[in-house]
Design an enzyme around this catalytic site. Sequence first.
Site, PDB file in Angstrom:
ATOM      1  N   CYS A   1       0.826  -1.206   0.000  1.00 13.03           N
ATOM      2  CA  CYS A   1       0.000   0.000   0.000  1.00 13.03           C
ATOM      3  C   CYS A   1       0.865   1.265   0.000  1.00 13.03           C
ATOM      4  CB  CYS A   1      -0.966   0.011   1.178  1.00 13.03           C
ATOM      5  SG  CYS A   1      -0.202  -0.275   2.796  1.00 13.03           S
TER       6      CYS A   1
ATOM      7  N   HIS B   1      -2.747   0.637   7.332  1.00 10.67           N
ATOM      8  CA  HIS B   1      -2.893   0.845   5.885  1.00 10.67           C
ATOM      9  C   HIS B   1      -2.355   2.221   5.525  1.00 10.67           C
ATOM     10  CE1 HIS B   1      -4.352  -0.077   1.954  1.00 10.67           C
ATOM     11  NE2 HIS B   1      -5.241   0.918   1.926  1.00 10.67           N
TER      12      HIS B   1
ATOM     13  N   ASP C   1      -8.199   4.964  -1.568  1.00 10.30           N
ATOM     14  CA  ASP C   1      -7.719   3.680  -1.044  1.00 10.30           C
ATOM     15  C   ASP C   1      -7.099   2.850  -2.158  1.00 10.30           C
ATOM     16  OD1 ASP C   1      -7.368   1.207   0.195  1.00 10.30           O
ATOM     17  OD2 ASP C   1      -9.216   1.378   1.352  1.00 10.30           O
TER      18      ASP C   1
END
Length: 241
Positions: free
Chosen positions: A72, A185, A203
Amino acid sequence: MKQKTITLAIQSTILGLCLAAGSAIAQTLTLPNSLIAFNSEQGEALFLSSRAREDFWNLSSQFVTQVNQAYCGVASMVMVLNSLGIPAPVAPQYEPYHVFTQENFFDNPAARQVIRPDVVARQGLTLAELEQLLESYQVQATVHHAGDTSIDDFRRLATENLNQPGNFIIINYLRRELGQESGGHISPVAAYDEATDRFLILDVARYKYPPVWVKSEDLWRSMNTLDSTSNKTRGFILINR
């Protein structure tokens, strides 16, 4: 009034194209009621009413899905470096074109000195490692740990960043504090709506969730959590050339 109507129509068309492009990635998990999906009628309305959204246009054109469940941070940095127009290496799959990808990000020897890609693939990245990796590409990165600042400072700094061209913000947060699944995250923030006090997170785990609008207090709480790898609170990082 006529000009405003035309402008809104153009914005809606552009937004629709972005939403259509994003819809090719199927999300598998249900959002909690506290979050508003970007690709929803309410999410679109929030975008059109928001004023701090300068970052959205570049980031949305560079939006990528992380290539594995630990990348991520790498996906977020790739989006930002491409949005900043930093000179990129050749991408073998697109040769002879130069663009940052998650596959060539660590071709830079200075980046490999910070952390090896196989380590990132196992454990992800801390804010400090994000900062060092970005600076290996000669950009300025400033880390703010939530434990060292306040929600008011975050809202002010983030809004200023989103109002200006040529700089970006990446956040590190704990998903379960937002009612999502489940661990730490990293993703870029692309817009802020003052009327509802919500930020738009792009995201990068698009196989799980769409981009979402999240309340500032919820986002702050999710950043003000301990990262067990660094033993520091999560937070955000401001980036410019």
